[in-house]
Each structure stands twice: as C-alpha cells, then as structure tokens.
Design an enzyme around this catalytic site. Sequence first.
Site, PDB file in Angstrom:
ATOM      1  N   CYS A 179     -11.815 -58.760 135.610  1.00 42.48           N
ATOM      2  CA  CYS A 179     -13.614 -58.900 135.987  1.00 42.48           C
ATOM      3  C   CYS A 179     -14.040 -59.681 134.977  1.00 42.48           C
ATOM      4  O   CYS A 179     -15.105 -59.839 135.015  1.00 42.48           O
ATOM      5  CB  CYS A 179     -14.163 -57.726 134.938  1.00 42.48           C
ATOM      6  SG  CYS A 179     -13.362 -56.574 134.006  1.00 42.48           S
TER       7      CYS A 179
ATOM      8  N   GLU B 166     -16.741 -61.831 144.557  1.00 46.72           N
ATOM      9  CA  GLU B 166     -15.439 -61.463 143.626  1.00 46.72           C
ATOM     10  C   GLU B 166     -13.645 -61.044 144.514  1.00 46.72           C
ATOM     11  O   GLU B 166     -13.874 -60.562 144.882  1.00 46.72           O
ATOM     12  CB  GLU B 166     -15.707 -60.537 142.668  1.00 46.72           C
ATOM     13  CG  GLU B 166     -14.416 -60.223 141.594  1.00 46.72           C
ATOM     14  CD  GLU B 166     -14.675 -58.776 140.894  1.00 46.72           C
ATOM     15  OE1 GLU B 166     -14.171 -58.678 139.501  1.00 46.72           O
ATOM     16  OE2 GLU B 166     -14.783 -57.533 141.010  1.00 46.72           O
TER      17      GLU B 166
ATOM     18  N   GLU C 235     -19.045 -50.428 133.787  1.00 45.38           N
ATOM     19  CA  GLU C 235     -18.090 -52.349 133.350  1.00 45.38           C
ATOM     20  C   GLU C 235     -17.633 -52.213 134.850  1.00 45.38           C
ATOM     21  O   GLU C 235     -17.035 -51.385 134.659  1.00 45.38           O
ATOM     22  CB  GLU C 235     -17.229 -51.665 132.266  1.00 45.38           C
ATOM     23  CG  GLU C 235     -17.350 -52.733 131.831  1.00 45.38           C
ATOM     24  CD  GLU C 235     -16.032 -54.069 132.244  1.00 45.38           C
ATOM     25  OE1 GLU C 235     -16.732 -54.872 133.120  1.00 45.38           O
ATOM     26  OE2 GLU C 235     -14.938 -53.527 131.985  1.00 45.38           O
TER      27      GLU C 235
ATOM     28  N   LYS D  63      -9.663 -39.694 133.935  1.00 44.37           N
ATOM     29  CA  LYS D  63      -9.221 -39.816 135.234  1.00 44.37           C
ATOM     30  C   LYS D  63      -8.043 -41.967 135.205  1.00 44.37           C
ATOM     31  O   LYS D  63      -9.215 -42.519 135.549  1.00 44.37           O
ATOM     32  CB  LYS D  63      -9.824 -40.134 136.444  1.00 44.37           C
ATOM     33  CG  LYS D  63      -9.495 -39.779 137.624  1.00 44.37           C
ATOM     34  CD  LYS D  63      -9.845 -39.672 139.047  1.00 44.37           C
ATOM     35  CE  LYS D  63     -10.724 -41.471 139.406  1.00 44.37           C
ATOM     36  NZ  LYS D  63      -9.167 -42.644 139.702  1.00 44.37           N
TER      37      LYS D  63
END
Length: 488
Positions: free
Chosen positions: A291, A392, A257, A183
Amino acid sequence: MAVTEPPLSLLPPAGLLIGDDWHGSSSGGTVTHVYPASGQPTADVVVAGATEVGLAVTRAREALPAWRAMPANQRRDLMLRLAALIEAEAEPLSQLQTLEIGLPCQLTRQMPAVAADYFRYNAGWLDKIGGEVVTTWPVRALDYTLDEPYGVVAIIIPWNGPLVSLGQMLGAALAAGNTVVLKPPELAPFVALRIGGLMLAAGFPPGVVNVVPGGPAAGEALVGHPGVDKVHFTGGADTARSVLAAAARNLTPVALELGGKSPHLIFPDAELRLAARLAMAGAVALSGQGCANGTRVLVHASVYDEVVDIIAARMAKVAVGDPLDQRTIMGPVVSARACDRILAVIDRARTTKSGRLVHGGHRLDGDLAGGYFIAPTAFADVDPSSELAQEEIFGPVVSIMRFGNEAEALRLAEDTRYGLGAYLHTNDLRRAHRVSRALTAGTVWVNGEPGGLPSAPFGGTKQSGYGRIGGLAGVREFLRPKNIWMAV
C-alpha cells in the site's frame, strides 16, 4: 527457474478458531486456496458465515471481563511469551507466508522477527497505560482520566503481509485490554490461524482472540454485529466504504488503513543510483502489492533520462521466480484475478499511449507459466492525469514523470486522492525539511526505504484512511479516555 511446491504439512488445523475450539465446518462453506507461484490448489479453506461470526463475538465478549481484570504484568508476560514462540517458529511461519501469497522466502524470513518486535513493543506499553490528572478551575475538584479499552474489537487484516499486520494491530489491541475477533482474508488465512494456535500455547485465555477467515459476507456480519465495539480495517477504498456502511448501523467507530499512490521525488542532488534502486522497489517489493510502495516516480528533468535508464537496467536484472529459492527477489502476484487485472491496466496504457514502456509489461512464461508472474514494469513520460498515474494498480508497475522545479514536483506529488506515504531523495537538508512539511502524507521517507519500526506511527490522510498503527498512537487507537470529576 522452475517452481517448487511448499510442503503442505505446514498448514495449520483446517477451520476456524473460536474460543479454544477448532471448527472444521461452517455455514459459510469452503473455498479453495491456490498457490500463486504454480496456480495449483493447496487446501480447502473453511470460511466463516454469520453464525460463526456471531459465536466468535460472543466468545470474545465472554472473555473480556477476565482479560481486563488480569494484572497488567501477567498480560504483558503473555505477549512476551507469544513473541518468543513466533521467533521459535520463524522458519515454518516464513514458509507458510510463502505458501499463502507467493512472497519470496528472502523476504518472508525477515517477517517473524518484525512481528515479534511489534508484540514486544506493544507489550512494553501494557503496564504503562493509565491516564492523567486534569487541572480544574474555578471550583475545587479532583479531575482525572482513565484510558480504557473499547471492549470487543474486530480486526480485518490484508492478505499482502498478514504476519506483520498481526504484530501491528493485534499487539496494540491486546495491550490496550481489548478482546479480538480477527478476520483474515480467504486468500491468506493460514498465518493468522497459526498465530491463533500459538496464542493458546502461550497461555492466552480462550476467547481473547478468535480467528474467523472469510470473505465479504463474513466481513459484513462482523462489522455490523452489535457486539463489536470498534473496527480496524486494512484494505481497499471500495471495501472500506462497505465497512463504514455496515458499521454505521450501530454507530461503531472505525479506523481505516487504506491504499496509496505514493510519490517518489528525486532531485538532481540525490544519490541517483540509490534513489533509482529504491524507486524500482515500488514495482518489485511485494511484487508491487504494497500500500505504501512508491509507484509514482517524479524525477527532475536534468537527471530524468539517467534515472529512467538506471531503473530499466536494474529491472532487467531482478531475479523473478520460485519463491522458495533464496536467490529470488520477486515472486508472483496473489491470484489469477489480480494478474488479469494488472495486465489489463498495462494493455490500456499501451492502447491510450499514456506512457512509454521502458521495461516489462508482460506475463512471464516458460517454467513460470503456471503461476501469476508479471515482469517488473516501468512506464516513462507518463501522463499525470492517466490511470497509470492516478489509480492504485497494486502490481509490479511504476510510472515515471519529470518535473522542472520544486513547485512543479510538489504539484505532481499532491495530484492524487491518496495520502499514505511519500519518498524524497535530496542532499539539501533545507529542501528535505521544506518538502517533507509540504507533502500531504502520513509518512515521508527521506533518502531511504521504509523500515519496520514498531515505535513509529503509520497511517494515511485523504482517501488513504485515518487512524494509526505503530507507536503509542497505535495503542491509543484501541483506547478511549474516561473522565472522572470529584468535588473536593
């Protein structure tokens, strides 16, 4: 620098790839993709609904017995053929990634080779996966293990680097003998669909990989499907919690992750210009949408002002603009929503005076006004407890803080709920080893920048997730051992 539109002829067949059929419509409807550099629509994206997700899982399960039974050397050769096709299609794939998310072509032209290397590396493990003989006592017996695939694996990839992600995760899952329902996000579906087509061209049996772009509804239907044997998710922590809740219904194992707020430690004996340039990359690389980007820059007090000045001066020279211009270093952020969110963080930092703005902090106008361009931004003297230091941002912003000694540097570095990566600059070898061991992070990069090493494991600790991609650990993420005990 005016923005040019990528050629829409690059787009793969519209729809979903289930088995070897392209589905041009779906119960999930469509969404409009927008080119981030211009803000203009490019194409309607067919989005999978629960019906199509269920069909994709069925096709993957039907393909599983034959795929597992296929001799390892044949499966290996299919993956090597796919790697060759990716390299042959390098330029279209590069431009397609630019069209999807606005990455500069200077960067995207490197990605097909990296993805091909991941597929080749994982193909190299395919005919070496086996097991081990286990010592037995006190009885006489033969005890051995077999490394077996989970079965049908759901892989949910991120939008910020889909081609490399496919090499990392899809390559490992296939090498382990699984079939896959993939996906990609609705923001960036095109590269995954193109790779799905290349897999059929390479000779992969239909159903081994199925590609169903979609949003949260498709993701929940996929993760919660009883026909899925394992989930690998890459994305944000909030979405990960939803993934875990949906997978819990069937007790489906999940690898995550997730994001990061990686510290970038600069000691006074470092090569300061190199260290400052790499620290600036926390904002510039992928427009800060990586990331593992080192967005918390921690600098020793004796060189603090010098490093801040170098970062600000280098940011002023960054070529921000048309992603299809080979001189461009930094492109837009991915969407209008992301642009507004990042600018809101910057505005709050100004209002609360949680840092001193030394460069950027604004949306770019002129020829770039239609796109989602934000100037590379640096705040100095950042409050370690502030949003700038703790959250973040996933945009072109770095936060710079000072420390007085190694202990304080480690305390600041560890003061985060994330643990994906960390960066360290020092020419003291003992310090390099000592600090690297002390940092809670999945990867520590010393005196250099991350490279795309297929042989190296990558993943996080704390709220940056668990599980690994890359290396043998990445292949083992998609295998489970079976123990066989025979009395002698």
